[in-house]
Design an enzyme around this catalytic site. Structure first.
Site, PDB file in Angstrom:
ATOM      1  N   ASN A 205      -0.277  11.655   0.641  1.00 44.43           N
ATOM      2  CA  ASN A 205       0.467  10.457   0.265  1.00 44.43           C
ATOM      3  C   ASN A 205       1.114  10.651  -1.097  1.00 44.43           C
ATOM      4  OD1 ASN A 205      -0.382   8.909   2.512  1.00 44.43           O
ATOM      5  ND2 ASN A 205      -2.329   8.502   1.512  1.00 44.43           N
TER       6      ASN A 205
ATOM      7  N   ASP B 295      -9.395   7.121  -6.356  1.00 46.84           N
ATOM      8  CA  ASP B 295      -8.387   7.894  -7.090  1.00 46.84           C
ATOM      9  C   ASP B 295      -8.881   8.440  -8.434  1.00 46.84           C
ATOM     10  OD1 ASP B 295      -6.802   7.618  -4.919  1.00 46.84           O
ATOM     11  OD2 ASP B 295      -5.240   6.436  -5.867  1.00 46.84           O
TER      12      ASP B 295
ATOM     13  N   ASP C 135     -13.815   6.539  -1.499  1.00 48.37           N
ATOM     14  CA  ASP C 135     -12.933   6.434  -0.347  1.00 48.37           C
ATOM     15  C   ASP C 135     -12.128   7.698  -0.117  1.00 48.37           C
ATOM     16  OD1 ASP C 135     -11.887   4.924   1.782  1.00 48.37           O
ATOM     17  OD2 ASP C 135     -10.038   4.668   0.640  1.00 48.37           O
TER      18      ASP C 135
ATOM     19  N   ARG D 243      -5.978  10.392 -10.595  1.00 47.28           N
ATOM     20  CA  ARG D 243      -5.342  11.059  -9.451  1.00 47.28           C
ATOM     21  C   ARG D 243      -4.855   9.988  -8.490  1.00 47.28           C
ATOM     22  NH1 ARG D 243      -7.093  11.840  -4.096  1.00 47.28           N
ATOM     23  NH2 ARG D 243      -5.880   9.987  -4.338  1.00 47.28           N
TER      24      ARG D 243
ATOM     25  N   TYR E  45       0.871  -1.179   0.000  1.00 50.33           N
ATOM     26  CA  TYR E  45       0.000   0.000   0.000  1.00 50.33           C
ATOM     27  C   TYR E  45       0.899   1.217   0.000  1.00 50.33           C
ATOM     28  CZ  TYR E  45      -4.202   2.580   1.512  1.00 50.33           C
ATOM     29  OH  TYR E  45      -5.247   3.451   1.615  1.00 50.33           O
TER      30      TYR E  45
ATOM     31  N   LYS F  77      -5.789  -2.030  -2.609  1.00 51.60           N
ATOM     32  CA  LYS F  77      -6.917  -1.745  -1.700  1.00 51.60           C
ATOM     33  C   LYS F  77      -7.684  -3.034  -1.399  1.00 51.60           C
ATOM     34  CE  LYS F  77      -7.081   2.826  -1.245  1.00 51.60           C
ATOM     35  NZ  LYS F  77      -7.564   3.755  -0.254  1.00 51.60           N
TER      36      LYS F  77
HETATM   37  P1  NAD Z   1      -7.392  16.754  -4.914  1.00 49.12           P
HETATM   38  O1  NAD Z   1      -6.618  16.899  -6.152  1.00 49.12           O
HETATM   39  O2  NAD Z   1      -8.849  16.541  -4.990  1.00 49.12           O
HETATM   40  O3  NAD Z   1      -7.145  18.049  -3.994  1.00 49.12           O
HETATM   41  C1  NAD Z   1      -5.912  18.663  -3.800  1.00 49.12           C
HETATM   42  C2  NAD Z   1      -6.161  20.024  -3.186  1.00 49.12           C
HETATM   43  O4  NAD Z   1      -4.908  20.591  -2.846  1.00 49.12           O
HETATM   44  C3  NAD Z   1      -6.858  21.009  -4.125  1.00 49.12           C
HETATM   45  O5  NAD Z   1      -7.831  21.728  -3.411  1.00 49.12           O
HETATM   46  C4  NAD Z   1      -5.757  21.967  -4.512  1.00 49.12           C
HETATM   47  O6  NAD Z   1      -6.227  23.280  -4.746  1.00 49.12           O
HETATM   48  C5  NAD Z   1      -4.900  21.941  -3.275  1.00 49.12           C
HETATM   49  N1  NAD Z   1      -3.567  22.400  -3.571  1.00 49.12           N
HETATM   50  C6  NAD Z   1      -2.763  22.004  -4.578  1.00 49.12           C
HETATM   51  N2  NAD Z   1      -1.629  22.735  -4.555  1.00 49.12           N
HETATM   52  C7  NAD Z   1      -1.735  23.580  -3.523  1.00 49.12           C
HETATM   53  C8  NAD Z   1      -0.892  24.582  -2.995  1.00 49.12           C
HETATM   54  N3  NAD Z   1       0.302  24.828  -3.521  1.00 49.12           N
HETATM   55  N4  NAD Z   1      -1.321  25.265  -1.919  1.00 49.12           N
HETATM   56  C9  NAD Z   1      -2.509  25.002  -1.371  1.00 49.12           C
HETATM   57  N5  NAD Z   1      -3.341  24.055  -1.827  1.00 49.12           N
HETATM   58  C10 NAD Z   1      -2.968  23.363  -2.891  1.00 49.12           C
HETATM   59  O7  NAD Z   1      -6.708  15.582  -4.110  1.00 49.12           O
HETATM   60  P2  NAD Z   1      -7.267  14.816  -2.818  1.00 49.12           P
HETATM   61  O8  NAD Z   1      -7.984  13.597  -3.216  1.00 49.12           O
HETATM   62  O9  NAD Z   1      -7.983  15.754  -1.937  1.00 49.12           O
HETATM   63  O10 NAD Z   1      -5.891  14.337  -2.179  1.00 49.12           O
HETATM   64  C11 NAD Z   1      -4.949  15.281  -1.721  1.00 49.12           C
HETATM   65  C12 NAD Z   1      -3.834  14.569  -0.996  1.00 49.12           C
HETATM   66  O11 NAD Z   1      -4.368  13.892   0.120  1.00 49.12           O
HETATM   67  C13 NAD Z   1      -3.108  13.519  -1.837  1.00 49.12           C
HETATM   68  O12 NAD Z   1      -1.730  13.579  -1.587  1.00 49.12           O
HETATM   69  C14 NAD Z   1      -3.650  12.227  -1.333  1.00 49.12           C
HETATM   70  O13 NAD Z   1      -2.703  11.178  -1.406  1.00 49.12           O
HETATM   71  C15 NAD Z   1      -3.917  12.553   0.111  1.00 49.12           C
HETATM   72  N6  NAD Z   1      -4.942  11.662   0.667  1.00 49.12           N
HETATM   73  C16 NAD Z   1      -4.607  10.989   1.788  1.00 49.12           C
HETATM   74  C17 NAD Z   1      -5.498  10.096   2.338  1.00 49.12           C
HETATM   75  C18 NAD Z   1      -5.175   9.345   3.592  1.00 49.12           C
HETATM   76  O14 NAD Z   1      -5.816   8.360   3.896  1.00 49.12           O
HETATM   77  N7  NAD Z   1      -4.207   9.790   4.342  1.00 49.12           N
HETATM   78  C19 NAD Z   1      -6.718   9.879   1.717  1.00 49.12           C
HETATM   79  C20 NAD Z   1      -7.045  10.618   0.572  1.00 49.12           C
HETATM   80  C21 NAD Z   1      -6.136  11.521   0.056  1.00 49.12           C
END
Ligand code: NAD
Length: 567
Positions: free
Chosen positions: A424, A262, A284, A172, A119, A190
């Site tokens: 991540n 994703d 998710d 994504r 993972y 997953k």
């Molecule tokens: P997404 O693309 O939907 O959202 C990303 C957000 O970050 C957007 O709002 C974007 O405007 C913002 N962003 C990008 N660059 C930026 C900057 N320089 N300054 C401020 N904001 C900025 O993606 P997501 O699905 O929301 O995922 C985002 C991150 O969270 C990824 O790295 C993903 O791996 C992580 N994530 C972690 C978990 C977990 O279980 N820990 C779960 C889901 C997502």
């Protein structure tokens, strides 16, 4: 726990396609070498002497018979000898393709060591390298060219009773962006976790990739890229293929849970809205992440002795994860008697254009309810100065965004600042555990999306919690399956968050860990499944009569990777 593997040799349906088609289609009785080639049936050197005689295997294996324990030790030792994490990933991938029972046994017994391999973070690297490490197919590919044929292609999948589908379009992948068809390793990973963490039978799991093309120029130029070499489908053509997929799934496997994974946010929110009241589905990245984050905050509040209603939560990143967290916090506070508007005022967002406020133009529909009347702020640091948040959550995919000044200012405002860097893989985390602890003088309550090792600071050992949705989605899936719920609701994720938070013990908190130890994941998943199934019964969504002892039923349904006796 049931000693599962309730498979007859006539119905072996692995998630990879076995080498021998007579076994793959479930129609023929395996003979001789088929038993070794089929990963569902194969026990390798653990086939007993009697089985070797009965199944025509004598001579096809080295003579010595090993126990499953010996096999586990052998695999683990050779896994540890691999030179790097990607090679370890390939090692486990090969094992899964060869001997599924052993794969699950090995991973279950070494969950903390192997989770970062199957993972995040290693699975991200595996997706990036999939063209180079490809061995055998796993999962089902539906492509932009399959419009009108999806039902037929679903019919090629040999399993009769698929219960959980994880589907991605690869746009994504983690925080790594568009990886096209290489994203397949995410649904595969997953679903392995569904089995490892919540005991969902592997043959009931189906990984799916919707290959609608990619806009990743590097992949399009890569000679070994596995997917369609064309730009992504958009608009009606894209929606049509998703619609055809969902319709075909519900026709063939009406009880299946579909987890969207994703997808880029412009599709993720739309598709969730479109399908959540039509079929049994969830996203998710939006909902699972929200439950994990909320559970972490609730646990952290046990340390700060605060209450959710009194927090100012600043989310850095206003995409799927961020908005999902904002909405679930809102639901939690609405449950405490606040109006949605009052509840939302506890949540603030900074995105790539700065603080999300009312007078900003071109805000997406999802951000608008969180765009409060307030002066703007161009960056995170100014937003912190203005809002004085108690909780800072990073879900931006922007590595290093929580600078020293950011963490120090959180520590000036709060006795114990709650700082979660959830992006991540590890390389994308907003800050490391070490940075959070040292820059806050050891006062931060820290969690991250990908794991960080324990950190010793000023004589104290901190164990950073892994705020990863792996804590939640397997248990949610199990609860849905056991109750045969028709839908997955937001209230189920709220219940899952509460159940997860309840699993955090004082010893975890003493080390600054706001999640339970991952070793206990099956117990944790069973507790979450109970909470989710109870909610399904409460809402009248369950299609299965409620058993007298729901928890016992949940535990009894959990798959254990033990070899079946064939002779
Ligand atoms: P997404 O693309 O939907 O959202 C990303 C957000 O970050 C957007 O709002 C974007 O405007 C913002 N962003 C990008 N660059 C930026 C900057 N320089 N300054 C401020 N904001 C900025 O993606 P997501 O699905 O929301 O995922 C985002 C991150 O969270 C990824 O790295 C993903 O791996 C992580 N994530 C972690 C978990 C977990 O279980 N820990 C779960 C889901 C997502």
């Amino acid at each position: 726990m049931q000693e599962s593997k309730d498979l007859s040799p006539e119905d072996p349906v692995p998630a990879s396609i076995p080498a021998n088609p007579s076994v793959a289609d479930g129609g023929g009785t395996p003979v001789g070498v088929d038993w070794l080639r089929n990963p569902v049936l194969n026990k390798g050197t653990a086939f007993t002497a009697a089985e070797r005689d009965a199944l025509g295997l004598r001579g096809l294996l080295p003579p010595r018979v090993f126990s499953q324990e010996d096999q586990v030790d052998r695999v683990t030792l050779s896994f540890r000898r691999e030179p790097n994490a990607l090679e370890q990933y390939v090692h486990l991938m090969d094992l899964q393709d060869r001997n599924e029972t052993l794969f699950y046994r090995v991973v279950m017994e070494h969950i903390e060591e192997m989770l970062p391999i199957i993972y995040t973070p290693t699975v991200g690297r595996a997706c990036q390298e999939y063209g180079n490490i490809f061995r055998r197919p796993r999962g089902l590919y539906l492509t932009a060219e399959d419009h009108g044929r999806v039902q037929e292609i679903l019919g090629h999948w040999p399993a009769q009773d698929v219960r959980v589908i994880v589907v991605t379009d690869g746009e994504r992948i983690l925080g790594l962006g568009d990886l096209g068809a290489n994203g397949m390793r995410i649904p595969v990973g997953k679903l392995s976790l569904y089995t490892v963490c919540a005991g969902i039978e592997p043959h009931g799991c189906l990984p799916v990739t919707l290959d609608v093309g990619t806009n990743n120029e590097t992949l399009l130029r890569d000679r070994f890229y596995n997917g369609l070499r064309q730009p992504r489908l958009r608009g009606e053509a894209y929606d049509a293929i998703v619609e055809e997929f969902v319709t075909a799934v519900t026709a063939r496997w009406p009880k299946a849970l579909i987890q969207f994974e994703d997808f880029a946010s412009h599709n993720a929110f739309r598709l969730l809205e479109k399908y959540q009241s039509r079929v049994c589905t969830f996203n998710d990245d939006i909902q699972g992440t929200a439950a994990v984050a909320l559970a972490g905050v609730l646990s952290a509040l046990r340390l700060t002795r605060g209450e959710l209603k009194d927090q100012t939560i600043l989310l850095f990143g206003a995409g799927e994860a961020g908005i999902g967290i904002g909405e679930l916090v809102t639901a939690a506070l609405v449950g405490q008697g606040f109006t949605a508007e009052e509840a939302r005022r506890r949540c603030w967002f900074v995105d790539s254009k700065g603080l999300v406020v009312r007078n900003r133009e071109h805000l997406t529909r999802q951000k608008q309810p969180f765009a409060h009347e307030h002066p703007g702020a161009s960056d995170l640091f100014s937003a912190i100065q203005q809002l004085q948040p108690t909780v800072l959550i990073g879900v931006s995919g922007v590595a290093g965004a929580f600078t020293r000044a950011t963490v120090e200012s959180m520590a000036r405002i709060n006795r114990m600042p709650i700082i979660f860097a959830l992006s991540n893989p590890t390389s994308m985390a907003e800050c490391t555990a070490e940075q959070a602890y040292t820059w806050s003088g050891g006062r931060a309550i820290f969690a991250s999306g990908s794991p960080f090792p324990p950190f010793r600071y000023q004589g104290r050992t901190f164990i950073p919690g892994q705020g990863n949705n792996a804590y939640v989605f397997p248990g949610v899936g199990l609860g849905i399956l056991v109750s045969e719920s028709r839908h997955v609701t937001e209230s189920m994720f709220f219940q899952a968050a509460l159940a997860l938070a309840r699993q955090v013990e004082s010893d975890d908190l003493a080390h600054g860990r706001v999640y339970p130890c991952f070793q206990r994941i099956r117990e944790v998943s069973a507790a979450i499944a109970l909470a989710v199934a109870e909610e399904a019964y409460r809402l009248g969504l369950a299609r299965r009569p409620r058993p007298n002892d729901l928890l016992a039923e949940i535990k009894a349904s959990m798959y254990e990777p033990c070899y079946q006796s064939y002779a």
